[in-house]
Design an enzyme around this catalytic site. Structure first.
Site, PDB file in Angstrom:
ATOM      1  N   HIS A  98      10.783  21.937  -9.438  1.00  0.00           N
ATOM      2  CA  HIS A  98      10.923  20.426 -10.536  1.00  0.00           C
ATOM      3  C   HIS A  98      12.448  19.682 -10.137  1.00  0.00           C
ATOM      4  O   HIS A  98      12.636  20.281  -8.849  1.00  0.00           O
ATOM      5  CB  HIS A  98      11.584  21.341 -12.047  1.00  0.00           C
ATOM      6  CG  HIS A  98      12.875  21.999 -11.872  1.00  0.00           C
ATOM      7  ND1 HIS A  98      13.659  21.257 -11.473  1.00  0.00           N
ATOM      8  CD2 HIS A  98      12.937  22.912 -12.146  1.00  0.00           C
ATOM      9  CE1 HIS A  98      15.375  21.630 -11.876  1.00  0.00           C
ATOM     10  NE2 HIS A  98      14.591  23.628 -11.654  1.00  0.00           N
ATOM     11  N   GLU A 155      11.180  29.890 -15.131  1.00  0.00           N
ATOM     12  CA  GLU A 155      12.736  30.542 -14.219  1.00  0.00           C
ATOM     13  C   GLU A 155      13.029  31.796 -14.983  1.00  0.00           C
ATOM     14  O   GLU A 155      13.127  32.510 -16.296  1.00  0.00           O
ATOM     15  CB  GLU A 155      13.684  29.306 -14.833  1.00  0.00           C
ATOM     16  CG  GLU A 155      14.904  29.422 -13.877  1.00  0.00           C
ATOM     17  CD  GLU A 155      15.105  30.051 -12.740  1.00  0.00           C
ATOM     18  OE1 GLU A 155      14.495  31.534 -12.251  1.00  0.00           O
ATOM     19  OE2 GLU A 155      15.486  29.029 -11.681  1.00  0.00           O
TER      20      GLU A 155
END
Length: 383
Positions: free
Chosen positions: A190, A263
């Site tokens: 990202h 994550e």
């Protein structure tokens, strides 16, 4: 008015080992009624991107069809959604390298009747893919078994025209058989967030992208628009999902969330800098750095994250076999996938650096092997 029934099927493909890299194309022409192969073509084209090679395969397939049966109605089948949608007129051709190739394909098609385009999964395009891999190994093939045969004549009685040459491959295949079709997994980290600017631990918190992060995602999307991506999946966290949405706009694809790609949970360390963690939790930090089975206080260990990431990978490979899949995720899951593909020990996570909005790529083969094609590619951020 009913569409004209095709007389011939053209199956075309192209590829590169690296993108750009050593490239080649393959094409097969079949009878629409029986599936019998009437012509084959394959040739290396030097260094090129996947999409350029796919267009070259299309042009070769159309040329073979026009040579075998001038004026015939043709259905072109390709596993490149990009080429199919662009040649069908539904997507605008943006990349300057592809515009002249599309024009050439249309010019070649004027020697045929109606030409339609159909997307097929890569597994159903194995014949053309096999030829493209031979081409990337340096082989050229031009085979017609039905040149000039009148309608209704058995092509088995026609004289075959065959030209095949081979030479040393300009890019090694290593141990893997060239005819094996990999599943391409492209991994995009990202873009920038407020926490990444300050180098703070960012785990399961739902953080948005900064304006810079959106710009990074847009740059990555432009670079990935020519990769022939078939599907997009993402971590459910906002920063990954918003990054994926930029690619979705460029490719006209939907985005599916995969929880296993999120994550790692940094627990009490969330939002703190490394220096702050070292000051407040020195013993926990030392243990965490020395053993991937150790977790931050109230958090998740790298070993636990590895288990769920690899489970998500296995499920994705099972559902997207032979396709090109983009997964938008975070630094830890991407590191897990890269180090696992390299057969590196778990501690190698601490020896791998990945920039924001960087691209990695892994090719997975049906025999269980994997090849890491690129790591931490940020060239799109420098243009």
């Amino acid at each position: 008015m009913a569409a004209e029934r095709p007389e011939l099927i053209v199956e075309a493909d192209g590829g590169s080992r690296g993108n750009p890299g050593v490239a080649g194309y393959g094409a097969v022409v079949r009878r629409a009624d029986s599936g019998e192969v009437l012509a084959e073509a394959a040739a290396p084209i030097g260094t090129a991107t996947n999409n350029v090679a796919e267009y070259r395969g299309l042009i070769a397939g159309l040329a073979c069809a026009a040579r075998v049966r001038p004026g015939a109605a043709v259905e072109v089948r390709m596993d490149s959604k990009l080429v199919v949608e662009q040649m069908s007129g539904r997507w605008r051709i943006k990349h300057p390298d592809l515009i002249p190739l599309a024009r050439e394909a249309r010019e070649v098609a004027t020697a045929l009747g109606a030409v339609t385009y159909t997307w097929i999964p890569r597994a159903r395009n194995s014949a053309a893919d096999r030829l493209a891999n031979l081409a990337m190994d340096g082989e050229t093939r031009d085979v017609d078994t039905d040149v000039g045969s009148p309608e209704g004549e058995d092509p088995a009685n026609a004289e075959a025209s065959v030209t095949t040459t081979s030479g040393p491959a300009t890019g090694g295949t290593g141990w893997r058989p060239p005819e094996m079709v990999p599943t391409r997994l492209i991994l995009l980290r990202h873009g920038e967030t407020p926490l990444s600017v300050e180098r703070r631990f960012a785990g399961v918190g739902d953080i948005e992208l900064t304006a810079v992060g959106h710009g990074q995602a847009e740059a990555a999307a432009r670079a990935l628009s020519t990769e022939g991506i078939d599907s997009i999946v993402t971590s459910p966290l906002r920063r990954a999902h918003d990054t994926a949405s930029h690619v979705a706009k460029q490719t006209n694809l939907d985005v599916a969330s995969v929880p296993g790609l999120r994550e790692v949970d940094f627990g009490k360390w969330e939002g703190h800098t490394f220096a702050e963690v070292r000051e407040r939790w020195p013993e926990d930090l030392e243990a965490w750095l020395g053993d991937t089975a150790c977790a931050p206080p109230q958090g998740e260990s790298f070993a636990e994250a590895r288990t769920r990431v690899l489970a998500a990978r296995d499920e994705l490979l099972a559902h997207h076999a032979g396709a090109t899949l983009l997964a938008v995720s975070h630094v830890t899951p991407i590191k897990v996938l890269v180090t696992e593909a390299l057969l590196a020990p778990p501690q190698a996570l601490h020896r791998l650096h990945l920039d924001l909005a960087s691209i990695c790529e892994i090719h997975y083969y049906a025999d269980g092997n994997a090849v890491v094609v690129r790591v931490n590619d940020t060239a799109h951020l420098r243009t």
